[in-house]
Structures are given as C-alpha cells and as structure tokens.
Scaffold this motif. Structure first.
Motif, PDB file in Angstrom:
ATOM      1  N   THR A 212      -2.137  11.627  20.230  1.00 56.60           N
ATOM      2  CA  THR A 212      -1.079  10.493  19.427  1.00 56.60           C
ATOM      3  C   THR A 212      -1.665  10.069  17.713  1.00 56.60           C
ATOM      4  OG1 THR A 212       0.408   9.471  21.935  1.00 56.60           O
ATOM      5  CG2 THR A 212       0.319   7.944  19.658  1.00 56.60           C
ATOM      6  N   VAL A 213      -1.055  10.038  17.635  1.00 53.03           N
ATOM      7  CA  VAL A 213      -0.828  10.212  15.708  1.00 53.03           C
ATOM      8  C   VAL A 213      -0.351   9.084  14.858  1.00 53.03           C
ATOM      9  CG1 VAL A 213      -1.296  11.024  13.325  1.00 53.03           C
ATOM     10  CG2 VAL A 213      -1.776  12.065  15.054  1.00 53.03           C
ATOM     11  N   LYS A 214      -0.312   8.187  14.676  1.00 54.18           N
ATOM     12  CA  LYS A 214       0.563   7.117  13.973  1.00 54.18           C
ATOM     13  C   LYS A 214      -0.283   6.815  12.647  1.00 54.18           C
ATOM     14  CE  LYS A 214       1.195   2.671  15.958  1.00 54.18           C
ATOM     15  NZ  LYS A 214       0.780   0.955  16.413  1.00 54.18           N
ATOM     16  N   PHE A 215       0.704   7.295  11.640  1.00 55.00           N
ATOM     17  CA  PHE A 215       0.451   6.713  10.557  1.00 55.00           C
ATOM     18  C   PHE A 215       1.591   6.462   8.925  1.00 55.00           C
ATOM     19  CE2 PHE A 215       1.479  11.498   9.873  1.00 55.00           C
ATOM     20  CZ  PHE A 215       1.630  11.152   9.105  1.00 55.00           C
ATOM     21  N   GLY A 216       1.905   5.291   8.524  1.00 53.41           N
ATOM     22  CA  GLY A 216       2.812   5.197   7.407  1.00 53.41           C
ATOM     23  C   GLY A 216       2.662   5.551   5.899  1.00 53.41           C
ATOM     24  N   MET A 217       4.610   6.058   5.666  1.00 53.90           N
ATOM     25  CA  MET A 217       4.014   7.319   4.246  1.00 53.90           C
ATOM     26  C   MET A 217       5.027   6.185   3.745  1.00 53.90           C
ATOM     27  SD  MET A 217       5.080  11.024   3.777  1.00 53.90           S
ATOM     28  CE  MET A 217       6.385  11.002   4.047  1.00 53.90           C
ATOM     29  N   GLU A 218       4.620   6.162   2.682  1.00 51.85           N
ATOM     30  CA  GLU A 218       5.184   5.509   1.031  1.00 51.85           C
ATOM     31  C   GLU A 218       6.077   6.705   0.496  1.00 51.85           C
ATOM     32  OE1 GLU A 218       4.307   2.090  -1.708  1.00 51.85           O
ATOM     33  OE2 GLU A 218       3.921   1.591  -0.113  1.00 51.85           O
ATOM     34  N   ILE A 219       6.902   5.739  -0.195  1.00 55.14           N
ATOM     35  CA  ILE A 219       7.122   7.240  -0.784  1.00 55.14           C
ATOM     36  C   ILE A 219       7.410   6.402  -2.406  1.00 55.14           C
ATOM     37  CG2 ILE A 219       8.966   8.493  -1.349  1.00 55.14           C
ATOM     38  CD1 ILE A 219       9.861   8.621   1.717  1.00 55.14           C
ATOM     39  N   ALA A 220       6.631   7.553  -3.603  1.00 53.75           N
ATOM     40  CA  ALA A 220       6.935   6.248  -4.859  1.00 53.75           C
ATOM     41  C   ALA A 220       7.530   7.330  -5.599  1.00 53.75           C
ATOM     42  CB  ALA A 220       4.821   6.592  -4.778  1.00 53.75           C
ATOM     43  N   ILE A 221       7.402   7.000  -6.710  1.00 57.26           N
ATOM     44  CA  ILE A 221       7.690   7.573  -8.163  1.00 57.26           C
ATOM     45  C   ILE A 221       6.743   7.566  -8.948  1.00 57.26           C
ATOM     46  CG2 ILE A 221       8.820   7.088 -10.502  1.00 57.26           C
ATOM     47  CD1 ILE A 221      10.805   8.477  -8.071  1.00 57.26           C
ATOM     48  N   GLU A 222       6.143   8.766  -9.250  1.00 59.93           N
ATOM     49  CA  GLU A 222       5.273   9.268 -10.551  1.00 59.93           C
ATOM     50  C   GLU A 222       5.377  10.203 -11.151  1.00 59.93           C
ATOM     51  OE1 GLU A 222       1.220  10.873  -9.286  1.00 59.93           O
ATOM     52  OE2 GLU A 222       1.158   8.190  -8.772  1.00 59.93           O
ATOM     53  N   SER A 223       5.498  10.082 -12.841  1.00 57.88           N
ATOM     54  CA  SER A 223       5.830  11.496 -13.394  1.00 57.88           C
ATOM     55  C   SER A 223       7.544  11.461 -13.359  1.00 57.88           C
ATOM     56  CB  SER A 223       4.634  12.160 -13.738  1.00 57.88           C
ATOM     57  OG  SER A 223       3.476  12.106 -13.834  1.00 57.88           O
ATOM     58  N   GLY A 224       8.185  10.879 -12.840  1.00 57.49           N
ATOM     59  CA  GLY A 224       9.772  11.663 -12.396  1.00 57.49           C
ATOM     60  C   GLY A 224       9.427  11.885 -11.293  1.00 57.49           C
ATOM     61  N   GLN A 225       8.880  12.611 -10.495  1.00 56.20           N
ATOM     62  CA  GLN A 225       8.898  12.656  -9.742  1.00 56.20           C
ATOM     63  C   GLN A 225       8.453  12.295  -8.026  1.00 56.20           C
ATOM     64  OE1 GLN A 225       9.324  16.039  -9.516  1.00 56.20           O
ATOM     65  NE2 GLN A 225      10.283  15.694 -11.379  1.00 56.20           N
ATOM     66  N   LEU A 226       9.171  12.415  -6.819  1.00 58.30           N
ATOM     67  CA  LEU A 226       8.485  11.486  -5.741  1.00 58.30           C
ATOM     68  C   LEU A 226       7.450  12.223  -4.996  1.00 58.30           C
ATOM     69  CD1 LEU A 226      12.136  11.563  -3.603  1.00 58.30           C
ATOM     70  CD2 LEU A 226      11.362  10.014  -4.850  1.00 58.30           C
ATOM     71  N   THR A 227       6.461  11.214  -4.517  1.00 57.18           N
ATOM     72  CA  THR A 227       5.022  10.959  -3.234  1.00 57.18           C
ATOM     73  C   THR A 227       5.194  10.510  -2.935  1.00 57.18           C
ATOM     74  OG1 THR A 227       4.376  11.435  -6.693  1.00 57.18           O
ATOM     75  CG2 THR A 227       2.781  11.261  -4.893  1.00 57.18           C
ATOM     76  N   ALA A 228       4.679  11.455  -1.518  1.00 53.78           N
ATOM     77  CA  ALA A 228       4.500  10.651  -0.954  1.00 53.78           C
ATOM     78  C   ALA A 228       3.276  10.306  -0.673  1.00 53.78           C
ATOM     79  CB  ALA A 228       4.521  11.634   0.459  1.00 53.78           C
ATOM     80  N   VAL A 229       2.841   9.183  -0.046  1.00 56.49           N
ATOM     81  CA  VAL A 229       1.650   8.160  -0.448  1.00 56.49           C
ATOM     82  C   VAL A 229       1.148   7.491   1.186  1.00 56.49           C
ATOM     83  CG1 VAL A 229       0.473   6.357  -1.286  1.00 56.49           C
ATOM     84  CG2 VAL A 229       1.759   7.339  -2.571  1.00 56.49           C
ATOM     85  N   LEU A 230      -0.012   7.383   1.756  1.00 54.31           N
ATOM     86  CA  LEU A 230      -0.495   7.329   3.244  1.00 54.31           C
ATOM     87  C   LEU A 230      -0.831   5.374   3.019  1.00 54.31           C
ATOM     88  CD1 LEU A 230      -3.038   9.723   4.577  1.00 54.31           C
ATOM     89  CD2 LEU A 230      -0.165   9.462   5.243  1.00 54.31           C
ATOM     90  N   VAL A 231       0.387   4.943   3.522  1.00 55.94           N
ATOM     91  CA  VAL A 231      -0.076   3.788   3.813  1.00 55.94           C
ATOM     92  C   VAL A 231      -0.724   2.599   5.202  1.00 55.94           C
ATOM     93  CG1 VAL A 231       1.999   3.211   2.336  1.00 55.94           C
ATOM     94  CG2 VAL A 231       1.867   3.303   3.891  1.00 55.94           C
ATOM     95  N   LYS A 232      -1.220   1.393   4.532  1.00 53.79           N
ATOM     96  CA  LYS A 232      -2.021   1.036   5.777  1.00 53.79           C
ATOM     97  C   LYS A 232      -1.184   0.372   6.355  1.00 53.79           C
ATOM     98  CE  LYS A 232      -6.126  -0.534   3.426  1.00 53.79           C
ATOM     99  NZ  LYS A 232      -6.657  -1.571   3.133  1.00 53.79           N
ATOM    100  N   GLY A 233      -0.519   0.516   7.894  1.00 50.80           N
ATOM    101  CA  GLY A 233      -0.023   0.278   8.915  1.00 50.80           C
ATOM    102  C   GLY A 233      -0.638  -1.904   9.670  1.00 50.80           C
ATOM    103  N   THR A 234      -0.318  -2.076  10.629  1.00 51.32           N
ATOM    104  CA  THR A 234      -0.484  -2.848  10.636  1.00 51.32           C
ATOM    105  C   THR A 234      -2.035  -3.058  11.005  1.00 51.32           C
ATOM    106  OG1 THR A 234      -0.365  -2.474  13.174  1.00 51.32           O
ATOM    107  CG2 THR A 234       1.286  -3.124  11.600  1.00 51.32           C
ATOM    108  N   SER A 235      -3.145  -1.688  11.215  1.00 47.39           N
ATOM    109  CA  SER A 235      -4.566  -2.153  11.218  1.00 47.39           C
ATOM    110  C   SER A 235      -4.896  -2.122  10.267  1.00 47.39           C
ATOM    111  CB  SER A 235      -4.844  -1.341  12.356  1.00 47.39           C
ATOM    112  OG  SER A 235      -4.232   0.321  11.952  1.00 47.39           O
ATOM    113  N   LYS A 236      -6.304  -1.641   9.679  1.00 46.63           N
ATOM    114  CA  LYS A 236      -6.789  -1.117   8.575  1.00 46.63           C
ATOM    115  C   LYS A 236      -7.370  -0.231   8.136  1.00 46.63           C
ATOM    116  CE  LYS A 236      -9.776  -5.959   8.356  1.00 46.63           C
ATOM    117  NZ  LYS A 236     -10.268  -6.310   7.871  1.00 46.63           N
TER     118      LYS A 236
END
Length: 102
Positions: free
Chosen positions: A67-91
C-alpha cells in the motif's frame, strides 16, 4: 488571474480527451496566470513516473501486499502545471506499507 492570501487559484485544465476541468493550483513563482486551459499531461506524466519509481523496487522485494499513500499538489510554475509531492497527515511525503506471509 489573482491569487488569494494562501496563494492558490482555480484554473481551467484540458484533459487528453479534450475535456476541460477546473482545478485549484498553488503558485510557486511570481507570474500572472493566463486563463487559457493548461494541458494536464505534465501532471499525469509526473504521476506515472512517481508510481513507476515506487512500483519497481516494491516488485523486487515481492511483498504479498503493498500500500502506498501520498499527496500530490498541483502548482503553476513558469506558466506550466507542475506536480509536487506534499505532506499528508503524517510527517513523511510517502507512506508505504509492505506485507509478507500468509
């Protein structure tokens, strides 16, 4: 496009089938965001790369269950969409559970 205090905005995004969806993104730099739909392919390519990078080593240790759990935030960088791994409820950014045995 104007960002609110927490530096997010809702923008149109075009899926590969041509559908347009609106998603909330984080702004990482100092640029204006055009209202034209951004292609979502960069995000799905990043997701595929992350999943493959995790699946290959897990396959090598051959657990009965993984089982793998991760959060991914979508950001704008230089006018393009970028996927960013983010912290969930744990550290940790990734939470991986492997099980062996019957």
């Amino acid at each position: 496009m104007e960002f609110n205090e927490i530096r997010t905005a809702t923008i149109p995004v075009q899926l590969e089938d041509g559908s347009i969806v609106r998603i909330e993104v984080s702004k990482t730099g100092r640029e204006d965001i055009a209202l034209d739909p951004k292609p979502f392919k960069q995000v799905t390519d990043a997701l595929e790369g992350i999943v493959n990078a995790i699946a290959v080593p897990i396959g090598k240790v051959n657990p009965r269950k993984a089982t793998v759990k991760f959060g991914m935030e979508i950001a704008i960088e230089s006018g393009q969409l970028t996927a960013v791994l983010v912290k969930g409820t744990s550290k940790a950014n990734l939470e991986i559970t492997l099980e062996w045995g019957s």
